[in-house]
Scaffold this active site. Sequence first.
Site, PDB file in Angstrom:
ATOM      1  N   LYS A  13      -8.086   3.852  -2.080  1.00  0.00           N
ATOM      2  CA  LYS A  13      -8.604   5.260  -3.090  1.00  0.00           C
ATOM      3  C   LYS A  13     -10.067   5.407  -2.880  1.00  0.00           C
ATOM      4  O   LYS A  13     -10.616   6.496  -2.391  1.00  0.00           O
ATOM      5  CB  LYS A  13      -8.430   4.945  -4.602  1.00  0.00           C
ATOM      6  CG  LYS A  13      -7.066   4.774  -4.862  1.00  0.00           C
ATOM      7  CD  LYS A  13      -6.776   4.568  -6.539  1.00  0.00           C
ATOM      8  CE  LYS A  13      -7.366   3.207  -7.062  1.00  0.00           C
ATOM      9  NZ  LYS A  13      -6.451   1.975  -6.427  1.00  0.00           N
ATOM     10  N   ARG A  88      -5.833   5.227 -15.396  1.00  0.00           N
ATOM     11  CA  ARG A  88      -4.721   4.245 -15.221  1.00  0.00           C
ATOM     12  C   ARG A  88      -4.023   3.688 -16.236  1.00  0.00           C
ATOM     13  O   ARG A  88      -3.183   2.776 -15.758  1.00  0.00           O
ATOM     14  CB  ARG A  88      -6.082   2.708 -14.802  1.00  0.00           C
ATOM     15  CG  ARG A  88      -6.098   2.316 -13.308  1.00  0.00           C
ATOM     16  CD  ARG A  88      -7.044   1.225 -13.316  1.00  0.00           C
ATOM     17  NE  ARG A  88      -6.686   0.533 -11.869  1.00  0.00           N
ATOM     18  CZ  ARG A  88      -7.760   0.760 -11.068  1.00  0.00           C
ATOM     19  NH1 ARG A  88      -8.897   1.624 -11.274  1.00  0.00           N
ATOM     20  NH2 ARG A  88      -7.793   0.135  -9.837  1.00  0.00           N
ATOM     21  N   ARG A 127     -10.164  -8.127   2.535  1.00  0.00           N
ATOM     22  CA  ARG A 127     -11.471  -7.908   1.891  1.00  0.00           C
ATOM     23  C   ARG A 127     -12.043  -9.031   1.207  1.00  0.00           C
ATOM     24  O   ARG A 127     -13.295  -8.897   1.205  1.00  0.00           O
ATOM     25  CB  ARG A 127     -11.115  -6.481   0.890  1.00  0.00           C
ATOM     26  CG  ARG A 127     -12.464  -6.193   0.154  1.00  0.00           C
ATOM     27  CD  ARG A 127     -12.269  -4.827  -0.767  1.00  0.00           C
ATOM     28  NE  ARG A 127     -11.610  -5.259  -1.748  1.00  0.00           N
ATOM     29  CZ  ARG A 127     -11.057  -4.123  -2.546  1.00  0.00           C
ATOM     30  NH1 ARG A 127     -11.355  -2.743  -2.132  1.00  0.00           N
ATOM     31  NH2 ARG A 127     -10.452  -4.423  -3.477  1.00  0.00           N
ATOM     32  N   ARG A 133     -14.964  -9.999  -2.992  1.00  0.00           N
ATOM     33  CA  ARG A 133     -14.927  -9.668  -4.327  1.00  0.00           C
ATOM     34  C   ARG A 133     -14.143 -10.390  -5.218  1.00  0.00           C
ATOM     35  O   ARG A 133     -13.005 -10.992  -4.815  1.00  0.00           O
ATOM     36  CB  ARG A 133     -14.043  -8.000  -4.410  1.00  0.00           C
ATOM     37  CG  ARG A 133     -15.456  -7.033  -4.909  1.00  0.00           C
ATOM     38  CD  ARG A 133     -14.352  -5.711  -4.575  1.00  0.00           C
ATOM     39  NE  ARG A 133     -13.283  -5.482  -5.568  1.00  0.00           N
ATOM     40  CZ  ARG A 133     -12.860  -4.038  -5.395  1.00  0.00           C
ATOM     41  NH1 ARG A 133     -13.358  -3.396  -4.902  1.00  0.00           N
ATOM     42  NH2 ARG A 133     -11.769  -4.052  -6.546  1.00  0.00           N
ATOM     43  N   ARG A 144      -2.996  -7.906 -10.755  1.00  0.00           N
ATOM     44  CA  ARG A 144      -3.229  -6.153 -10.423  1.00  0.00           C
ATOM     45  C   ARG A 144      -2.104  -5.635 -10.238  1.00  0.00           C
ATOM     46  O   ARG A 144      -2.013  -4.512 -10.831  1.00  0.00           O
ATOM     47  CB  ARG A 144      -4.375  -6.126  -9.588  1.00  0.00           C
ATOM     48  CG  ARG A 144      -5.768  -6.664 -10.010  1.00  0.00           C
ATOM     49  CD  ARG A 144      -6.926  -6.822  -8.828  1.00  0.00           C
ATOM     50  NE  ARG A 144      -7.042  -5.943  -8.283  1.00  0.00           N
ATOM     51  CZ  ARG A 144      -7.897  -5.765  -6.990  1.00  0.00           C
ATOM     52  NH1 ARG A 144      -8.004  -6.866  -6.389  1.00  0.00           N
ATOM     53  NH2 ARG A 144      -8.135  -4.637  -6.504  1.00  0.00           N
TER      54      ARG A 144
HETATM   55  P1  B4P Z   1     -10.114   0.369  -1.415  1.00  0.00           P
HETATM   56  O1  B4P Z   1     -10.261   1.722  -0.739  1.00  0.00           O
HETATM   57  O2  B4P Z   1     -11.371  -0.118  -1.608  1.00  0.00           O
HETATM   58  O3  B4P Z   1      -9.252   0.218  -2.559  1.00  0.00           O
HETATM   59  P2  B4P Z   1      -9.000   0.856  -3.942  1.00  0.00           P
HETATM   60  O4  B4P Z   1      -7.574   1.248  -3.932  1.00  0.00           O
HETATM   61  O5  B4P Z   1     -10.123   1.930  -4.136  1.00  0.00           O
HETATM   62  O6  B4P Z   1      -9.579  -0.077  -5.170  1.00  0.00           O
HETATM   63  P3  B4P Z   1      -8.879  -1.035  -6.140  1.00  0.00           P
HETATM   64  O7  B4P Z   1      -7.886  -0.569  -7.033  1.00  0.00           O
HETATM   65  O8  B4P Z   1      -8.685  -2.400  -5.495  1.00  0.00           O
HETATM   66  O9  B4P Z   1     -10.286  -1.257  -7.176  1.00  0.00           O
HETATM   67  P4  B4P Z   1     -11.060  -0.437  -8.423  1.00  0.00           P
HETATM   68  O10 B4P Z   1     -12.353  -0.386  -7.966  1.00  0.00           O
HETATM   69  O11 B4P Z   1     -10.454   0.853  -8.560  1.00  0.00           O
HETATM   70  O12 B4P Z   1      -9.234  -0.355  -0.060  1.00  0.00           O
HETATM   71  C1  B4P Z   1      -8.908  -1.768  -0.191  1.00  0.00           C
HETATM   72  C2  B4P Z   1      -9.080  -2.411   0.994  1.00  0.00           C
HETATM   73  O13 B4P Z   1      -8.366  -1.917   1.977  1.00  0.00           O
HETATM   74  C3  B4P Z   1     -10.706  -2.374   1.699  1.00  0.00           C
HETATM   75  O14 B4P Z   1     -10.961  -3.429   2.102  1.00  0.00           O
HETATM   76  C4  B4P Z   1     -10.369  -1.067   2.674  1.00  0.00           C
HETATM   77  O15 B4P Z   1     -11.244  -1.426   3.861  1.00  0.00           O
HETATM   78  C5  B4P Z   1      -9.084  -1.481   3.166  1.00  0.00           C
HETATM   79  N1  B4P Z   1      -8.310  -0.203   3.765  1.00  0.00           N
HETATM   80  C6  B4P Z   1      -8.257   0.954   2.924  1.00  0.00           C
HETATM   81  N2  B4P Z   1      -7.666   2.008   3.813  1.00  0.00           N
HETATM   82  C7  B4P Z   1      -7.147   1.166   4.915  1.00  0.00           C
HETATM   83  C8  B4P Z   1      -6.249   1.546   5.808  1.00  0.00           C
HETATM   84  N3  B4P Z   1      -5.787   2.609   6.109  1.00  0.00           N
HETATM   85  N4  B4P Z   1      -5.839   0.587   6.711  1.00  0.00           N
HETATM   86  C9  B4P Z   1      -6.292  -0.599   6.696  1.00  0.00           C
HETATM   87  N5  B4P Z   1      -7.226  -0.978   5.692  1.00  0.00           N
HETATM   88  C10 B4P Z   1      -7.440  -0.168   4.787  1.00  0.00           C
HETATM   89  O16 B4P Z   1     -10.626  -1.107  -9.544  1.00  0.00           O
HETATM   90  C11 B4P Z   1     -11.079  -2.571  -9.764  1.00  0.00           C
HETATM   91  C12 B4P Z   1     -10.933  -3.225 -11.231  1.00  0.00           C
HETATM   92  O17 B4P Z   1     -11.612  -2.345 -12.022  1.00  0.00           O
HETATM   93  C13 B4P Z   1      -9.338  -3.077 -11.656  1.00  0.00           C
HETATM   94  O18 B4P Z   1      -8.552  -4.077 -11.281  1.00  0.00           O
HETATM   95  C14 B4P Z   1      -9.680  -3.154 -13.146  1.00  0.00           C
HETATM   96  O19 B4P Z   1      -9.943  -4.269 -13.733  1.00  0.00           O
HETATM   97  C15 B4P Z   1     -10.972  -2.329 -13.593  1.00  0.00           C
HETATM   98  N6  B4P Z   1     -10.770  -0.818 -13.689  1.00  0.00           N
HETATM   99  C16 B4P Z   1     -11.237   0.284 -13.020  1.00  0.00           C
HETATM  100  N7  B4P Z   1     -10.826   1.369 -13.403  1.00  0.00           N
HETATM  101  C17 B4P Z   1     -10.148   1.220 -14.879  1.00  0.00           C
HETATM  102  C18 B4P Z   1      -9.533   1.844 -15.570  1.00  0.00           C
HETATM  103  N8  B4P Z   1      -9.655   2.959 -15.440  1.00  0.00           N
HETATM  104  N9  B4P Z   1      -8.998   1.146 -16.730  1.00  0.00           N
HETATM  105  C19 B4P Z   1      -9.178   0.030 -16.858  1.00  0.00           C
HETATM  106  N10 B4P Z   1      -9.667  -0.949 -15.985  1.00  0.00           N
HETATM  107  C20 B4P Z   1     -10.074  -0.306 -14.735  1.00  0.00           C
END
Ligand code: B4P
Length: 190
Positions: A13, A88, A127, A133, A144
């Site tokens: 994302k 979420r 990561r 992290r 998660r």
């Molecule tokens: P990211 O792109 O960083 O992952 P994400 O889906 O955005 O993030 P995530 O769900 O973990 O965290 P968020 O900040 O939203 O990719 C992950 C990894 O994969 C990276 O290292 C990237 O380089 C790699 N990658 C990406 N694409 C790739 C590909 N095509 N091939 C290979 N590698 C790839 O949330 C974190 C926490 O915040 C939650 O758990 C919760 O506690 C809290 N939170 C946030 N929003 C909330 C809400 N609305 N309600 C309640 N809690 C919330």
Amino acid sequence: MIGLIFGPPGSGKGTQAARVEAEFKLSHLSTGDILRAEVARGSEIGKEAERIMSAGDLMPDDLIIRIVQGILRDPDVSSEVLLDGFPRTSEQAKALDEMLAQEGHKVDFVIAFNVPEDVLVERLLHRAEVEGRADDTREAITERMHEYRALTAAVLDHYRNSSVRVIEVDGVGEIDEVFERIREGLQAAG
Ligand code: B4P
């Protein structure tokens, strides 16, 4: 234009939102980034977020809803927004619909990633090695994924059952390749 980028933890994302922001001129708003900034500042919200996030749990709905509402109501914030990591839960999705309706807006599209869980876990463990992290430990990742299945997956049904365009994207492959799929999906959707 209000778009959502949706998917399980580690589905890309944040990674893809940065590209969509640049290419489609939308402001990227990530609740995860907002919470991590609060943790770094050491604020009261940050202290709570640090504890909850490192356990792999979701922050309370009312707190997250208040944060997003405050940002979307800010007249200096563009109405061209890409929300990342919000909503979420079904509660958050309903609150978002209501707050947008009050301003005469609605969710225009959802980009939804499909990525198998073993690939997600592998990415997040990688990561952990690179960024360290707090929520990328094996234990927190398991929690998660559980939270995603129990509380977040239903958000997609909420939008599938409404008139919102849901663009399903295969999130496995090179980052550029995944972005190409998103671009094609957004262009096809007009
Ligand atoms: P990211 O792109 O960083 O992952 P994400 O889906 O955005 O993030 P995530 O769900 O973990 O965290 P968020 O900040 O939203 O990719 C992950 C990894 O994969 C990276 O290292 C990237 O380089 C790699 N990658 C990406 N694409 C790739 C590909 N095509 N091939 C290979 N590698 C790839 O949330 C974190 C926490 O915040 C939650 O758990 C919760 O506690 C809290 N939170 C946030 N929003 C909330 C809400 N609305 N309600 C309640 N809690 C919330």
